[in-house]
Design a protein around this motif. Structure first.
Motif, mmCIF file in Angstrom:
data_model
loop_
_atom_site.group_PDB
_atom_site.id
_atom_site.type_symbol
_atom_site.label_atom_id
_atom_site.label_comp_id
_atom_site.label_asym_id
_atom_site.label_seq_id
_atom_site.Cartn_x
_atom_site.Cartn_y
_atom_site.Cartn_z
ATOM 1 N N THR A 1 0.837 -1.208 0.000
ATOM 2 C CA THR A 1 0.000 0.000 0.000
ATOM 3 C C THR A 1 0.871 1.256 0.000
ATOM 4 O O THR A 1 0.601 2.231 -0.719
ATOM 5 N N GLN A 2 1.947 1.230 0.813
ATOM 6 C CA GLN A 2 2.850 2.381 0.881
ATOM 7 C C GLN A 2 3.545 2.621 -0.459
ATOM 8 O O GLN A 2 3.688 3.766 -0.901
ATOM 9 N N ASN A 3 3.965 1.540 -1.099
ATOM 10 C CA ASN A 3 4.625 1.667 -2.411
ATOM 11 C C ASN A 3 3.676 2.250 -3.450
ATOM 12 O O ASN A 3 4.068 3.082 -4.272
ATOM 13 N N ARG A 4 2.424 1.767 -3.414
ATOM 14 C CA ARG A 4 1.427 2.297 -4.358
ATOM 15 C C ARG A 4 1.193 3.783 -4.126
ATOM 16 O O ARG A 4 1.118 4.569 -5.075
ATOM 17 N N ARG A 5 1.085 4.173 -2.855
ATOM 18 C CA ARG A 5 0.891 5.591 -2.537
ATOM 19 C C ARG A 5 2.089 6.410 -3.007
ATOM 20 O O ARG A 5 1.939 7.507 -3.560
ATOM 21 N N PHE A 6 3.292 5.873 -2.758
ATOM 22 C CA PHE A 6 4.523 6.581 -3.150
ATOM 23 C C PHE A 6 4.564 6.791 -4.669
ATOM 24 O O PHE A 6 4.822 7.905 -5.150
ATOM 25 N N GLU A 7 4.315 5.705 -5.433
ATOM 26 C CA GLU A 7 4.348 5.808 -6.893
ATOM 27 C C GLU A 7 3.264 6.768 -7.396
ATOM 28 O O GLU A 7 3.477 7.500 -8.368
ATOM 29 N N ASN A 8 2.126 6.764 -6.721
ATOM 30 C CA ASN A 8 1.026 7.664 -7.092
ATOM 31 C C ASN A 8 1.425 9.134 -6.895
ATOM 32 O O ASN A 8 1.147 9.991 -7.742
ATOM 33 N N PHE A 9 2.116 9.404 -5.763
ATOM 34 C CA PHE A 9 2.588 10.770 -5.507
ATOM 35 C C PHE A 9 3.570 11.221 -6.598
ATOM 36 O O PHE A 9 3.480 12.350 -7.097
ATOM 37 N N LEU A 10 4.521 10.339 -6.945
ATOM 38 C CA LEU A 10 5.514 10.684 -7.970
ATOM 39 C C LEU A 10 4.851 10.926 -9.330
ATOM 40 O O LEU A 10 5.200 11.873 -10.047
ATOM 41 N N GLN A 11 3.909 10.047 -9.667
ATOM 42 C CA GLN A 11 3.222 10.171 -10.957
ATOM 43 C C GLN A 11 2.432 11.473 -11.046
ATOM 44 O O GLN A 11 2.485 12.179 -12.065
ATOM 45 N N LYS A 12 1.730 11.826 -9.988
ATOM 46 C CA LYS A 12 0.937 13.057 -9.992
ATOM 47 C C LYS A 12 1.834 14.292 -10.030
ATOM 48 O O LYS A 12 1.497 15.301 -10.660
ATOM 49 N N ALA A 13 2.977 14.213 -9.339
ATOM 50 C CA ALA A 13 3.928 15.338 -9.376
ATOM 51 C C ALA A 13 4.444 15.555 -10.796
ATOM 52 O O ALA A 13 4.578 16.697 -11.253
ATOM 53 N N GLU A 14 4.699 14.451 -11.498
ATOM 54 C CA GLU A 14 5.166 14.534 -12.892
ATOM 55 C C GLU A 14 4.082 15.122 -13.798
ATOM 56 O O GLU A 14 4.360 15.968 -14.655
ATOM 57 N N GLN A 15 2.856 14.696 -13.599
ATOM 58 C CA GLN A 15 1.747 15.160 -14.446
ATOM 59 C C GLN A 15 1.455 16.653 -14.252
ATOM 60 O O GLN A 15 1.085 17.349 -15.197
ATOM 61 N N CYS A 16 1.640 17.148 -13.022
ATOM 62 C CA CYS A 16 1.261 18.537 -12.707
ATOM 63 C C CYS A 16 2.418 19.524 -12.807
ATOM 64 O O CYS A 16 2.221 20.722 -12.597
#
Length: 680
Positions: free
Chosen positions: A19-34
């Motif tokens: 769950t933590q890894n998924r949250r981490f990857e999600n944060f990185l992906q959203k930072a890249e998109q925005c």
């Protein structure tokens, strides 16, 4: 039973880690998109990734999170903050087995140094990244490093190394069939060839980039390609093609989200300047400068200042020109060394982390009352420490600001001295260059026929010869061989110093064809001259397509006949009350695709006949009430009206007409018109 509980605990831990890894990857992906669209959101997501990585104390996650936050700062022109974040990421990546991430960080550091104008450190970082990637045999990443090195060397002005590195990157990307990377690198390579005046290879690579962008429907590649193509055509004076490319660039919404908008506004300004629309040019120059300032792009600021200096110099406003020249040198000599205090949000994060740690310790105590007292004392102590830190920091900042002001005043005095010296050097160099050009003028003037020689051979004639610069690409040529008189007017590729150099090569080739090889037919003379010019330029390392457009006339006194041949330039002659023309071959005298033998035309001289030989500079000059070209048809009408007037008066009318037409507009090309009246 024990095994059962161990299994449950194992799956619970694994599930939590997942769950933590998924949250981490999600944060990185959203930072890249925005990162481009919404800086605050991107910053929040990257910061959340750092907080999560700290909670689990994972060095790889910390490396990636700090690196991503650095990229967010970088694309939003916060280069100092980005540099600090990349340094933190580098520290976490300095562990065995994390070389790939370390290479990526060095790569980003290199890009950051390039944005700040520190090209030496930029190249150093890209070489560090390249060495790691070569050891890891990561072909795609190796190609990216070569691409970045090519851009860095190009900015440094070392075009040879820029091309070498870019070609290495292209070779790898072609093997990998990485069309996206190829799209960018073809565009970069085109710009490098254009800097070397290799127009054919430049355009070939721009078109390759454009093709990749269209196939991938990638707006970033298309923006780069259209910008480079617009620059290419603007520099060549092909304004229709330049405007077409600029329209495509403007219609690409991606271009306004990146630093390429500075290049777009600069290209628009150059385009309007070429078309003598000074108000529009001024507007876009200052719009380019504003965006370069907003984005803190030192290299772009310097480029705009340099363009403004040249623009105002052409306008005759030397005061403003010197102001922008000073700004250009100031930017070039400027060294960025910005240091900032940690922001309040970082202090708050530290405070919250420490407070949570204290609460966890307090929960392990047996006495709740004691826990509360400890918590209060700790909080009070922490708040006191923070206040003390703020007070100490404020005192240090105040003290350092005093020292900084003193230091800045000293540096400013030193910089003013350096700038004054640089200005003196620039003025000295300008004087030396002008003196060299004036000497070159005397050398070029030596290849032109003298006035007494022309008076003796031609009799009634006029020469209207007006170079754009001190020296010219246009030249005229005269020679007598028995009863034959040869007269030519030629337009070499370019004008100014490059045009003058080509004109000497072309004049020498013409001399050799007629004087040494004794060729008499004008068409065959041009065939041989083309061969000699191509042979001269074939000694160069790159393909050179320079040459000339020419109108060559041979008057045979015995036969009372004119033999004429032309390359792109026509012949006009007034005979029996009408203006006639001889059409030229549509090819230059020089290296060209599918060359054809030049045609020789025959004209019988019966009665007084006036022959007009000219280049395209007069007809192509902008002016008039609408700022349009004078055009060939208007020139023919003028010659037809004045053909019966005395020869000196014809020249005077030609000169007055074009001066009135220009009405203060800058001359765009060399102008040459020769009129020769033959009376049999």
């Amino acid at each position: 039973m024990c095994r059962y509980f161990i299994t449950i605990i194992f799956f619970w831990c694994a599930s939590k880690a997942y769950t933590q890894n998924r949250r981490f990857e999600n944060f990185l992906q959203k930072a890249e998109q925005c990162k481009i669209e919404n800086y605050l959101k991107a910053y929040y997501y990257a910061d959340s990734a750092i907080t999560l990585a700290k909670a689990v104390n994972d060095s790889t996650m910390l490396t990636r999170a700090y690196n991503r936050k650095g990229i967010v700062e970088q694309v939003n022109s916060r280069y100092t903050a980005a540099a600090e974040l990349f340094k933190v990421a580098e520290q976490y990546a300095q562990r065995p087995g994390d070389a790939r991430h370390l290479a990526a960080i060095y790569n980003n550091m290199g890009i950051n140094f390039e944005k700040e104008g520190n090209l030496k450190s930029c190249i150093e970082m890209h070489n560090k990244a390249l060495n790691i990637r070569q050891k890891l045999k990561e072909e795609k990443d190796i190609a990216a490093s070569y691409e970045n090195l090519g851009v860095a060397y190009f900015s440094l002005g070392d075009i040879k190394k820029a091309i070498e590195n870019t070609q290495k990157g292209i070779s790898i990307s072609e093997t990998l069939k990485d069309d996206k990377t190829l799209g960018f690198m073809y565009s970069n390579l085109g710009a490098m060839y254009f800097q070397q005046y290799n127009d054919s290879l430049a355009l070939e690579n721009y078109r390759k980039s454009l093709e990749k962008g269209k196939n991938l429907k990638n707006p970033d590649i298309l923006a780069s390609a259209y910008l480079n193509i617009s620059t290419f055509y603007t520099e060549l004076g092909k304004m229709k093609e330049a405007r077409s490319a600029l329209r495509e660039a403007i219609n690409n919404p991606y271009i306004f989200k990146t630093e390429r908008r500075v290049a777009l506004f600069l290209n628009l300004a150059n385009c309007f300047e070429k078309e003598n629309q000074s108000d529009s040019a001024t507007y876009y120059y200052f719009l380019a400068l504003k965006n370069a300032d907003d984005l803190k792009l030192l290299s772009k600021q310097a480029e705009v200042y340099r363009n403004l200096e040249k623009f105002y110099e052409k306008q005759g406003d030397y005061k403003k020109a010197h102001t922008f020249l000073d700004s250009f040198h100031s930017i070039k000599s400027r060294i960025l060394n910005e240091k900032t205090l940690k922001n309040i949000s970082e202090l708050e994060t530290i405070y919250k982390t420490e407070r949570q740690a204290l609460e966890i310790v307090a929960l392990n105590t047996e006495n709740r009352q004691e826990k509360e007292r400890r918590k209060s004392r700790t909080n009070l102590l922490l708040v006191s420490l923070i206040c003390l830190c703020f007070a100490g920091t404020a005192a240090i900042v105040f003290y350092r600001s005093v020292l900084t002001k003193r230091k800045d005043n000293t540096i400013l005095t030193e910089k003013n001295t350096i700038i004054a010296r640089q200005k003196e050097l620039v003025e000295q160099k300008n004087t030396e260059i002008t003196d060299s050009i004036k000497y070159a003028y005397r050398l070029q003037n030596a290849i032109l026929p003298s006035e007494p020689h022309m008076d003796q051979l031609l009799g009634e004639y006029f020469v209207y010869y007006k170079p754009k610069d001190i020296i010219a690409g246009d030249f005229y040529w005269l020679y007598q061989n028995g009863l034959r008189i040869y007269l030519a007017v030629a337009d070499s590729t370019g004008h100014g110093v490059p045009g003058a150099m080509v004109s000497i090569v072309c004049s020498n080739a013409l001399d050799k064809a007629v004087k040494e090889l004794k060729i008499t037919d004008p068409g065959k003379i041009l065939d041989k001259t083309r061969e000699l010019i191509a042979d001269t330029f074939s000694k160069s390392e790159g393909e050179i397509k320079d040459g000339m457009d020419i109108s060559l006339l041979c008057y045979n006194k015995e036969e009372q006949t004119i033999y004429w041949s032309g390359a792109n330039n026509k012949l006009l002659y007034y005979q029996h009350g009408n203006l006639h023309e001889c059409r030229p071959d549509k090819q230059p005298v020089g290296l060209t695709h599918q060359p054809r033998p030049f045609t020789t035309h025959k004209i019988l001289v019966s009665g007084n006949t006036v022959f007009y030989l000219f280049t395209d500079g007069y007809a192509d000059q902008f002016g008039g009430p609408q700022g349009k070209k004078f055009k060939q048809r208007q020139l023919e009408e003028l010659l037809s009206r004045t053909a019966l007037k005395p020869i000196p008066e014809q020249k005077e009318l030609l000169e007055k007409t074009i001066q009135n037409w220009m009405a203060g507009i800058e001359q765009i090309d060399d102008m040459t018109v020769i009129g020769w009246k033959i009376t049999p």
